[in-house]
Write an enzyme that holds these catalytic residues in place. Structure first.
Site, short mmCIF file in Angstrom:
data_model
loop_
_atom_site.label_atom_id
_atom_site.label_comp_id
_atom_site.label_asym_id
_atom_site.label_seq_id
_atom_site.Cartn_x
_atom_site.Cartn_y
_atom_site.Cartn_z
N PHE A 2 0.70 -1.32 -0.10
CA PHE A 2 0.09 0.15 -0.13
C PHE A 2 0.89 1.17 -0.05
O PHE A 2 0.60 2.15 0.62
CB PHE A 2 -0.85 -0.05 1.30
CG PHE A 2 -2.12 -1.04 1.21
CD1 PHE A 2 -3.07 -1.12 0.34
CD2 PHE A 2 -1.87 -2.23 1.83
CE1 PHE A 2 -4.00 -2.07 0.15
CE2 PHE A 2 -2.83 -3.28 1.86
CZ PHE A 2 -3.57 -3.13 0.96
N ALA A 4 2.37 4.31 -1.90
CA ALA A 4 2.02 5.42 -3.09
C ALA A 4 3.31 6.17 -3.71
O ALA A 4 4.06 6.48 -2.80
CB ALA A 4 0.89 6.26 -2.84
N LEU A 61 -6.45 -5.83 -5.00
CA LEU A 61 -6.88 -5.45 -6.14
C LEU A 61 -8.21 -4.62 -6.07
O LEU A 61 -8.43 -3.39 -6.66
CB LEU A 61 -7.22 -6.45 -7.17
CG LEU A 61 -6.09 -7.60 -7.64
CD1 LEU A 61 -7.06 -8.67 -8.31
CD2 LEU A 61 -5.23 -6.85 -8.16
N LEU A 67 -10.73 3.11 -5.53
CA LEU A 67 -10.02 4.29 -5.68
C LEU A 67 -10.29 4.87 -6.97
O LEU A 67 -10.75 5.99 -7.26
CB LEU A 67 -8.72 4.43 -5.32
CG LEU A 67 -8.48 4.05 -3.91
CD1 LEU A 67 -6.84 4.12 -3.60
CD2 LEU A 67 -8.93 5.16 -2.88
N CYS A 116 -0.48 1.06 -11.33
CA CYS A 116 -1.49 0.19 -10.63
C CYS A 116 -2.89 -0.07 -10.87
O CYS A 116 -3.72 -1.03 -10.88
CB CYS A 116 -1.11 0.41 -9.11
SG CYS A 116 0.58 0.04 -8.46
N LYS A 179 0.95 12.27 -12.12
CA LYS A 179 0.45 12.82 -10.75
C LYS A 179 1.89 13.41 -10.57
O LYS A 179 2.94 13.27 -10.84
CB LYS A 179 0.18 12.01 -9.70
CG LYS A 179 1.03 10.93 -8.83
CD LYS A 179 0.65 10.15 -7.89
CE LYS A 179 1.36 9.59 -7.17
NZ LYS A 179 0.88 8.94 -5.88
N ARG A 276 -6.38 20.39 -13.99
CA ARG A 276 -6.21 19.87 -12.65
C ARG A 276 -7.03 21.04 -11.48
O ARG A 276 -7.15 20.79 -10.37
CB ARG A 276 -5.14 19.91 -11.99
CG ARG A 276 -4.33 18.81 -12.94
CD ARG A 276 -4.93 17.50 -12.35
NE ARG A 276 -4.00 16.32 -13.00
CZ ARG A 276 -4.10 14.87 -12.72
NH1 ARG A 276 -4.93 14.61 -11.66
NH2 ARG A 276 -3.36 14.16 -13.25
#
Length: 307
Positions: A2, A4, A61, A67, A116, A179, A276
């Site tokens: 988990f 990021a 998954l 998300l 991902c 990002k 954005r």
């Protein structure tokens, strides 16, 4: 798993949760406990979750799928806002006040990217199809389709707003990573959006503070048939002589640019497309820019305000 990109160290030292999967046998449970005791040296026990192998694998998954689903849901609503005259920021402020919804992952954008989300959703789709659950597979596949639609929709909106032609016009693209706070371009929405612009014969100039030129060119080589792609050393060089600015990555430095200086050096009319919603739109309009942003009203096609 988990962690990021951009916050990996923080995610490791202060994780929301640690998931450990293993066989539900005596040996398997012993192994799970041994690993849990390692994490327990810095992670509270109530954040260490144990499960059987399939639950652990599927959880990974599903966490990413949910998300991504949330992002695609907000992006779908951004199209409704543009058509109806609503403002996506107003809408999400109201919705996020519901404690059952919360405020995370409720910002619209040009589409999600990274290694991902799409991979994990497609794995989930494959599992559903293999298990004889076609309707469930189609449901999750729609998240990917909506994401692809958002990237295509944003690119088309740029062309339409600029009088349906960007042939030989210079477009400054600010941001290429999927990002901020990373140089990762895998599945970045910038790839498809720049592809749309190059396909319309625009001269695309890209600037990203953490993505090298070679990487940009590698990602766009299939679109750049006429060598219309260039890269700039900073934002001001990218925008010099441009007909439009397109913000794709939410780098903080883009918020504080000298937009009056930029406007003075651009072709007129000068357009800004904020993918954005991070720029000061009112200030840009006062300077003289024509501003277009995702999820912001374009017309009142459903009703008119009564004054």
């Amino acid at each position: 798993e988990f962690l990021a990109e951009g916050t990996a160290i923080q995610d490791l030292t202060m994780p929301d949760r640690v998931l450990i999967g293993g066989q539900q046998t005596t040996a398997g449970l012993s192994a799970i406990e041994a690993l849990a005791s390692v994490y327990a040296r810095w992670v509270p026990r109530d954040r260490i979750i144990t499960a059987n192998v399939w639950s652990a694998e599927l959880s990974k998954l599903v966490a990413n799928a949910l998300l991504a689903q949330r992002i695609s849901s907000v992006n779908a609503l951004s199209a409704v806002c543009e058509a109806s005259g609503a403002d996506i920021d107003h809408l999400m402020t109201v919705v996020s006040s519901d404690p059952g919804v919360g405020s995370k992952f409720l910002r619209c954008g040009p589409g999600f990217g990274g290694s991902c989300f799409q991979k994990d959703i497609l794995n989930l789709v494959y599992l559903c199809e293999s298990a004889g659950l076609p309707q469930v597979a189609q449901y999750w596949h729609q998240v990917i389709k909506m994401n692809d639609h958002q990237k295509l929709r944003f690119g088309k909106r740029i062309v339409e707003t600029m009088f349906n032609t960007i042939n030989s016009k210079k477009i400054a693209v600010l941001g290429f990573a999927f990002k901020a706070d990373t140089g990762d371009t895998r599945e970045s929405p910038a790839i498809d959006i720049c592809g749309t612009l190059l396909g319309e014969n625009a001269n695309v100039c890209v600037f990203d503070p953490h993505v090298p030129e070679a990487q940009v060119r590698s990602e766009l080589k299939k679109f750049d048939k006429d060598t219309r792609l260039s890269c700039a050393k900073d934002e001001y060089e990218a925008c010099e002589g441009a007909h439009a600015i397109v913000v794709i990555t939410e780098w903080r430095q883009f918020k504080s640019l000298d937009f009056a200086r930029i406007f003075a050096g651009m072709a007129k009319p000068a357009f800004v497309f904020d993918g954005r919603n991070i720029l000061p739109h009112d200030e840009l309009q006062r300077i003289g820019f024509t501003v277009s942003a995702i999820g912001k009203p374009r017309t009142w096609s459903w009703r008119q305000d009564v004054h």
